[in-house]
Design a protein around this motif. Structure first.
Motif, PDB file in Angstrom:
ATOM      1  N   LYS A  16      56.887 -22.909 -46.671  1.00 32.25           N
ATOM      2  CA  LYS A  16      56.443 -22.796 -48.071  1.00 32.25           C
ATOM      3  C   LYS A  16      54.929 -22.882 -48.184  1.00 32.25           C
ATOM      4  O   LYS A  16      54.302 -22.060 -48.857  1.00 32.25           O
ATOM      5  N   THR A  17      54.348 -23.888 -47.524  1.00 38.83           N
ATOM      6  CA  THR A  17      52.904 -24.088 -47.636  1.00 38.83           C
ATOM      7  C   THR A  17      52.155 -22.928 -46.984  1.00 38.83           C
ATOM      8  O   THR A  17      51.193 -22.399 -47.540  1.00 38.83           O
ATOM      9  N   THR A  18      52.638 -22.512 -45.825  1.00 34.00           N
ATOM     10  CA  THR A  18      52.053 -21.356 -45.144  1.00 34.00           C
ATOM     11  C   THR A  18      52.109 -20.121 -46.042  1.00 34.00           C
ATOM     12  O   THR A  18      51.133 -19.378 -46.173  1.00 34.00           O
ATOM     13  N   THR A  39      52.213 -29.190 -55.278  1.00 36.38           N
ATOM     14  CA  THR A  39      53.006 -30.203 -55.996  1.00 36.38           C
ATOM     15  C   THR A  39      53.739 -31.133 -55.025  1.00 36.38           C
ATOM     16  O   THR A  39      54.606 -31.887 -55.423  1.00 36.38           O
ATOM     17  N   ASP A  40      53.399 -31.033 -53.755  1.00 38.41           N
ATOM     18  CA  ASP A  40      54.031 -31.907 -52.764  1.00 38.41           C
ATOM     19  C   ASP A  40      53.303 -33.248 -52.755  1.00 38.41           C
ATOM     20  O   ASP A  40      52.607 -33.593 -51.795  1.00 38.41           O
ATOM     21  N   ILE A  41      53.498 -34.006 -53.835  1.00 36.33           N
ATOM     22  CA  ILE A  41      52.762 -35.259 -54.014  1.00 36.33           C
ATOM     23  C   ILE A  41      53.213 -36.287 -52.980  1.00 36.33           C
ATOM     24  O   ILE A  41      54.395 -36.485 -52.763  1.00 36.33           O
ATOM     25  N   ARG A  44      50.700 -34.121 -49.207  1.00 34.54           N
ATOM     26  CA  ARG A  44      49.929 -32.904 -49.441  1.00 34.54           C
ATOM     27  C   ARG A  44      49.442 -32.319 -48.128  1.00 34.54           C
ATOM     28  O   ARG A  44      49.093 -33.037 -47.192  1.00 34.54           O
ATOM     29  N   ASN A  45      49.459 -31.007 -48.011  1.00 38.93           N
ATOM     30  CA  ASN A  45      48.812 -30.389 -46.849  1.00 38.93           C
ATOM     31  C   ASN A  45      48.351 -28.962 -47.095  1.00 38.93           C
ATOM     32  O   ASN A  45      47.794 -28.328 -46.222  1.00 38.93           O
ATOM     33  N   LEU A  46      48.524 -28.472 -48.315  1.00 38.30           N
ATOM     34  CA  LEU A  46      48.002 -27.140 -48.624  1.00 38.30           C
ATOM     35  C   LEU A  46      46.478 -27.119 -48.471  1.00 38.30           C
ATOM     36  O   LEU A  46      45.904 -26.128 -48.005  1.00 38.30           O
ATOM     37  N   ILE A 118      52.597 -21.932 -56.967  1.00 39.72           N
ATOM     38  CA  ILE A 118      52.956 -23.347 -56.852  1.00 39.72           C
ATOM     39  C   ILE A 118      53.694 -23.625 -55.548  1.00 39.72           C
ATOM     40  O   ILE A 118      54.745 -23.046 -55.280  1.00 39.72           O
ATOM     41  N   ASP A 119      53.122 -24.506 -54.747  1.00 46.49           N
ATOM     42  CA  ASP A 119      53.742 -24.921 -53.492  1.00 46.49           C
ATOM     43  C   ASP A 119      54.679 -26.088 -53.795  1.00 46.49           C
ATOM     44  O   ASP A 119      54.259 -27.139 -54.244  1.00 46.49           O
ATOM     45  N   CYS A 120      55.966 -25.861 -53.552  1.00 49.06           N
ATOM     46  CA  CYS A 120      57.009 -26.814 -53.929  1.00 49.06           C
ATOM     47  C   CYS A 120      57.318 -27.752 -52.761  1.00 49.06           C
ATOM     48  O   CYS A 120      57.290 -27.342 -51.612  1.00 49.06           O
TER      49      CYS A 120
HETATM   50 MG    MG Z   1      54.806 -27.856 -47.432  1.00 50.84          MG
END
Ligand code: MG
Ligand code: ADP
Lengths: 262, 156
Positions: A16-18, A39-41, A44-46, A118-120
């Motif tokens: 997802k982030t990629t 939104t990966d609270i 986070r890694n985006l 939005i990164d979920c």
């Molecule tokens: Mg991710």
């Protein structure tokens, strides 16, 4: 008025982030004004994948709680003028943001940007509900594995229930050689179960690992197959018709052969 | 005609809870009683049931769509799927042995009729190439091709 697109999957670690980083950058290359929202609270890694970690001062929780203005929290990309990141908070948990707050936030963002991506987070709990709250379109990412496809199916059911109709599918980390030997699910098998439209297929590619570590999305790498796949996907998001790459088409050729009884 | 409860839900772990054993599917839900199967008491579902979604109905269930892996269908009466049945199906859930499960592609991970139970073989196996019907005969669960005469079974 821009569009809000959520990138989701159910299962963690499928890309997802990629995908968020690459299609966001891909859309910016094409001249769009883009903001990526992590939104990966708590996980986070985006920001790392985008190479922007060292610039973070404020985050999404600061914005929704009124601790700072939205403009203050947006981080400008180092390569593109019109690409921004709204980072996740590292120290809070997923309940620090509500669905209502996300709807307000995305509403504000889409007035400024052409695309809000939005990164979920993984899972189906509050973080997922927050991520989809303000979205108009959804992209479901899966890998060609039974467990990932099962979770993708689950997520599609939840998206349908949330009236986020017609999500699109990205199959990530496909290894054509393994598919050919019958050791990996092929595209046909996945589409048959999930019954949604295919947005693209991204091959397994070392360039993703290298680019992730360098903080430079592979979509900018002209040599990378995964980069090419992400460039095509970005174009398809804007409505351009781009045929599937050769490797992407593998599964379809198989179906053709099947039809002819070979 | 009285239509009793129909419930489509999508709850955490609904699919998984059933994978490992042959407990009846009721769980916390009201058991489906077979007295309620009146010949016409049927629900038509025009959608695909996705992973972790389930439907329970005291009468018969007809699904115009697929039942995906991880989804579950529980009926007091018969279950008919006009698509690919890959999830869990339990017909005659209140104990009615005359119940049937028919599908355009009968490919369930687990199949139950009344108190009889069967599951998909482990590993890879060839997928069915024609419509099939499952029923209880001579005390065991059998699966046979669905052909023009099979519809008579529904009237038993
Ligand atoms: Mg991710
Ligand atoms: N196409 C690909 N080829 C090789 N590695 C990949 C590919 N896509 C993702 N990865 C790697 O998989 C890991 C998980 O990806 P990530 O995007 O963080 O998943 P998610 O956000 O869904 O948890 C990362 O280490 C990433 O570099």
């Amino acid at each position: 008025m821009g569009e809000v697109i959520v990138v989701t999957s159910g299962k963690g670690g499928v890309g997802k982030t990629t995908t968020t980083a690459n299609i966001g950058t891909g859309l910016a290359v094409m001249g769009n004004k883009v903001v990526l929202v992590d939104t990966d609270i708590g996980l986070r890694n985006l920001d790392v994948v985008m190479g922007l970690e060292n610039r973070i001062v404020y985050d999404i929780v600061d914005v929704v709680t009124g601790n700072c203005r939205l403009k203050q929290a947006l981080i400008k990309d180092k390569r593109f003028e019109d690409l921004f990141l709204l980072p996740a908070a590292q120290t809070k948990d997923k309940t620090a943001v509500s669905e209502e707050q996300m709807r307000e936030l995305t509403q504000q963002l889409k007035e400024e940007f052409d695309y809000v991506i939005i990164d979920c987070p993984a899972g189906i709990e509050q973080g997922f509900k927050n991520a989809i709250a303000g979205a108009q379109r959804a992209i479901v990412v899966t890998t060609p594995e039974v467990a990932a496809v099962r979770d993708a199916d689950r997520i599609i059911g939840l998206l349908e229930a949330a009236l986020l109709a017609e999500p699109k599918l990205i199959v990530n980390r496909l290894r054509p050689s393994m598919v050919k030997k019958g050791d990996m699910m092929d595209i046909d098998d996945m589409i048959e179960i999930l019954a949604i439209e295919l947005l693209g297929v991204v091959p397994e590619d070392e360039a993703i690992v290298i680019s992730t570590n360098k903080g430079e999305p592979a979509v900018l790498d002209k040599q990378s197959k995964a980069g090419e796949a992400y460039r095509n996907i970005s174009k398809r998001i804007t409505g351009e018709h781009v045929p599937l790459m050769n490797l992407e088409a593998d599964g379809f050729f198989r179906r053709l052969r099947r039809l002819f009884g070979a | 005609m009285k239509v009793t409860s129909i419930e489509i839900h999508s709850s955490e772990g609904a699919g998984q809870a059933l994978e490992s054993n042959n407990r009846p599917a009721e769980g916390k839900k009201e058991p489906v009683s077979w007295e309620e199967i009146d010949g016409e008491n049927t629900i038509l579902l025009r959608r695909t049931l996705r992973s972790c979604q389930s439907i329970r109905y005291p009468g018969h269930i007809v699904i115009m769509g697929d039942v995906n892996p991880g989804a579950e269908v529980v009926a007091g009466g018969n279950i008919i799927v006009m698509g690919n049945l890959r999830g869990v199906a339990h017909a005659g859930a209140g104990g009615y042995e005359g119940a049937l499960v028919a599908a355009f592609r009968l490919n369930p991970s687990q199949l139950r009729i009344a108190n009889h139970f069967t599951r998909a073989p482990d590993g890879n196996y060839p997928e069915p190439q024609q419509p099939e019907i499952a029923r209880v005969s001579g005390g065991t669960l059998i699966i046979e091709n669905y052909h023009s005469g099979s519809s008579k079974l529904f009237n038993l």
